[in-house]
Design a protein around this motif. Structure first.
Motif, PDB file in Angstrom:
ATOM      1  N   ASP A  22       0.828  -1.243  -0.067  1.00 17.23           N
ATOM      2  CA  ASP A  22      -0.088  -0.032  -0.066  1.00 17.23           C
ATOM      3  C   ASP A  22       0.850   1.286  -0.038  1.00 17.23           C
ATOM      4  OD1 ASP A  22       1.030  -0.008   2.672  1.00 17.23           O
ATOM      5  OD2 ASP A  22      -0.902   0.176   3.512  1.00 17.23           O
ATOM      6  N   TRP A  23       0.284   2.508   0.252  1.00 16.00           N
ATOM      7  CA  TRP A  23       1.208   3.476   0.383  1.00 16.00           C
ATOM      8  C   TRP A  23       1.738   3.757   1.821  1.00 16.00           C
ATOM      9  CZ3 TRP A  23       1.941   8.026  -2.987  1.00 16.00           C
ATOM     10  CH2 TRP A  23       2.571   8.904  -2.167  1.00 16.00           C
ATOM     11  N   GLY A  24       3.137   3.577   1.644  1.00 16.73           N
ATOM     12  CA  GLY A  24       3.979   3.307   3.077  1.00 16.73           C
ATOM     13  C   GLY A  24       5.111   2.971   2.959  1.00 16.73           C
ATOM     14  N   SER A  67      10.713   7.607  11.529  1.00 18.79           N
ATOM     15  CA  SER A  67      11.138   8.866  11.037  1.00 18.79           C
ATOM     16  C   SER A  67      10.119  10.082  11.552  1.00 18.79           C
ATOM     17  CB  SER A  67      11.157   8.757   9.269  1.00 18.79           C
ATOM     18  OG  SER A  67       9.952   8.431   9.129  1.00 18.79           O
ATOM     19  N   HIS A  68       8.839  10.006  11.224  1.00 20.63           N
ATOM     20  CA  HIS A  68       7.980  11.081  11.524  1.00 20.63           C
ATOM     21  C   HIS A  68       6.606  10.569  11.633  1.00 20.63           C
ATOM     22  CE1 HIS A  68       7.238  10.416   7.376  1.00 20.63           C
ATOM     23  NE2 HIS A  68       6.566  11.341   7.374  1.00 20.63           N
ATOM     24  N   TYR A  69       6.059  11.286  12.570  1.00 18.61           N
ATOM     25  CA  TYR A  69       4.473  10.763  12.867  1.00 18.61           C
ATOM     26  C   TYR A  69       3.398  11.068  11.887  1.00 18.61           C
ATOM     27  CZ  TYR A  69       5.567   9.427  17.701  1.00 18.61           C
ATOM     28  OH  TYR A  69       6.122   8.765  18.630  1.00 18.61           O
ATOM     29  N   ARG A  71       0.871   8.480   9.416  1.00 26.44           N
ATOM     30  CA  ARG A  71       0.496   6.900   9.468  1.00 26.44           C
ATOM     31  C   ARG A  71       1.012   6.007   8.565  1.00 26.44           C
ATOM     32  NH1 ARG A  71      -3.820   5.359  12.608  1.00 26.44           N
ATOM     33  NH2 ARG A  71      -3.699   3.135  12.472  1.00 26.44           N
ATOM     34  N   ASP A  72       1.436   6.650   7.443  1.00 29.16           N
ATOM     35  CA  ASP A  72       1.877   5.567   6.269  1.00 29.16           C
ATOM     36  C   ASP A  72       3.569   5.129   6.927  1.00 29.16           C
ATOM     37  OD1 ASP A  72       2.618   8.364   5.894  1.00 29.16           O
ATOM     38  OD2 ASP A  72       3.430   8.153   4.077  1.00 29.16           O
ATOM     39  N   HIS A  73       4.073   5.736   7.942  1.00 28.33           N
ATOM     40  CA  HIS A  73       5.124   5.324   8.746  1.00 28.33           C
ATOM     41  C   HIS A  73       5.115   4.555  10.082  1.00 28.33           C
ATOM     42  CE1 HIS A  73       7.707   7.504   5.659  1.00 28.33           C
ATOM     43  NE2 HIS A  73       6.275   8.165   5.532  1.00 28.33           N
ATOM     44  N   TYR A  74       4.050   4.964  10.833  1.00 24.83           N
ATOM     45  CA  TYR A  74       3.931   4.454  12.159  1.00 24.83           C
ATOM     46  C   TYR A  74       2.633   3.477  12.288  1.00 24.83           C
ATOM     47  CZ  TYR A  74      -0.159   7.574  13.294  1.00 24.83           C
ATOM     48  OH  TYR A  74      -1.267   8.275  13.342  1.00 24.83           O
ATOM     49  N   GLY A 148      12.673   8.917   5.654  1.00 23.36           N
ATOM     50  CA  GLY A 148      11.337   8.689   5.545  1.00 23.36           C
ATOM     51  C   GLY A 148      10.499   9.483   4.639  1.00 23.36           C
ATOM     52  N   CYS A 149      10.298  10.478   4.812  1.00 24.62           N
ATOM     53  CA  CYS A 149       9.602  11.199   3.557  1.00 24.62           C
ATOM     54  C   CYS A 149      10.285  12.697   3.381  1.00 24.62           C
ATOM     55  CB  CYS A 149       8.176  11.656   3.992  1.00 24.62           C
ATOM     56  SG  CYS A 149       6.805  10.384   3.575  1.00 24.62           S
ATOM     57  N   SER A 150      11.446  12.913   3.969  1.00 29.43           N
ATOM     58  CA  SER A 150      12.342  14.034   3.648  1.00 29.43           C
ATOM     59  C   SER A 150      11.536  15.447   3.484  1.00 29.43           C
ATOM     60  CB  SER A 150      13.035  14.077   2.188  1.00 29.43           C
ATOM     61  OG  SER A 150      13.701  12.748   2.242  1.00 29.43           O
ATOM     62  N   ALA A 196      12.439   6.377  -3.327  1.00 27.74           N
ATOM     63  CA  ALA A 196      11.431   5.267  -2.835  1.00 27.74           C
ATOM     64  C   ALA A 196      10.343   5.964  -2.646  1.00 27.74           C
ATOM     65  CB  ALA A 196      11.883   4.132  -2.022  1.00 27.74           C
ATOM     66  N   HIS A 197       9.115   5.120  -1.985  1.00 29.47           N
ATOM     67  CA  HIS A 197       8.034   5.659  -1.316  1.00 29.47           C
ATOM     68  C   HIS A 197       7.442   6.862  -2.318  1.00 29.47           C
ATOM     69  CE1 HIS A 197       5.276   6.429   1.754  1.00 29.47           C
ATOM     70  NE2 HIS A 197       5.806   7.423   2.421  1.00 29.47           N
ATOM     71  N   CYS A 198       7.431   7.958  -1.316  1.00 24.93           N
ATOM     72  CA  CYS A 198       6.710   9.246  -1.954  1.00 24.93           C
ATOM     73  C   CYS A 198       7.728  10.296  -2.611  1.00 24.93           C
ATOM     74  CB  CYS A 198       6.546  10.170  -0.606  1.00 24.93           C
ATOM     75  SG  CYS A 198       7.826  10.723   0.463  1.00 24.93           S
TER      76      CYS A 198
END
Ligand SMILES: [Fe+2]
Length: 229
Positions: A22-24, A67-69, A71-74, A148-150, A196-198
């Motif tokens: 999924d998106w994560g 990396s940060h709060y 949802r796609d990371h926690y 994570g998402c920079s 990767a990711h986003c």
């Protein structure tokens, strides 16, 4: 310094059947010294499934990193809390959710070593988000940087790591749809660039066509063993 690093992508936005996705973003970081779980995707069931299919033993994980709060990371830490109750998770600001899932968040504000030769950049702020990134010091090759998402800007993160430790060997993670200028800076500083990711397809394609000898293609389920791509 660690002698080798293996990155296993538990989930990325890019699918790889039969693994779920999924998106994560979630990566298992293994070295000759320790094992760390970096971020935990969006969905507990996707974490559980992919960890099982990839044959990952969560019992071997020494610590985790958020990396940060977002949802796609926690989100998937809900599952991790069930199977590894009490696990330490290094987080970039006061906890919002991990304690209630049975984990042990440890807030890092400034750069510090969290495992042998694994250092957090410390909390950096960008786009209103507190985020930190992980640096693994690979013997003879330089830093392996996992983002994570920079939100603080992938160029700012890379510059900071370069100021702290010099040579960068590889940067992997979500670059948050960077500009070409930002990607040029990442490519200038790092031997390998793994959007990767986003990061977005535009960023991937830009690195692939302009820095083909630096590009690596990331998707769910792949493993990257370093040194030697
Ligand atoms: Fe993200």
């Amino acid at each position: 310094m660690v002698e080798w690093v293996r990155l296993t992508v538990i989930n990325d936005n890019k699918p790889n059947s039969p693994l779920l996705n999924d998106w994560g973003w979630s990566v298992l970081v293994e070295t000759d010294q320790w094992t760390l779980l970096y971020d935990a995707d969006t969905e507990p069931r996707i974490m559980e499934n992919n960890i099982d299919v990839l044959g990952i033993n969560l019992g071997k994980v020494d610590a985790a990193f958020l990396s940060h709060y977002h949802r796609d990371h926690y989100g998937g830490f809900e599952y991790i809390g069930k199977v590894r109750s009490g696990l330490i998770v290094y987080v970039p600001e006061t906890d919002k959710v991990l304690t209630k899932w049975g984990l042990t968040p440890v807030t890092v504000n400034s750069p510090r070593e969290i495992l042998k030769d694994a250092v957090t950049t410390g909390t950096m702020r960008g786009m209103g988000i507190n985020e930190h990134s992980l640096v693994v010091k690979l013997s003879n090759y330089g830093s392996v940087v996992i983002v994570g998402c920079s939100h603080p800007g992938i160029d700012n993160i890379v510059r900071k790591v370069h100021e702290m430790f010099g040579n960068i060997y590889l940067v992997i993670g979500g670059f948050h749809e960077p500009s070409r200028r930002q990607l040029d800076i990442v490519a200038e500083y790092s031997r390998y660039v793994c959007p990767a990711h986003c990061s977005g397809d535009e960023a991937r394609n830009y690195v692939k066509s302009n820095y083909s000898n630096k590009y690596c293609n990331v998707k769910t389920g792949i493993s990257i063993k370093l040194p030697a791509l």
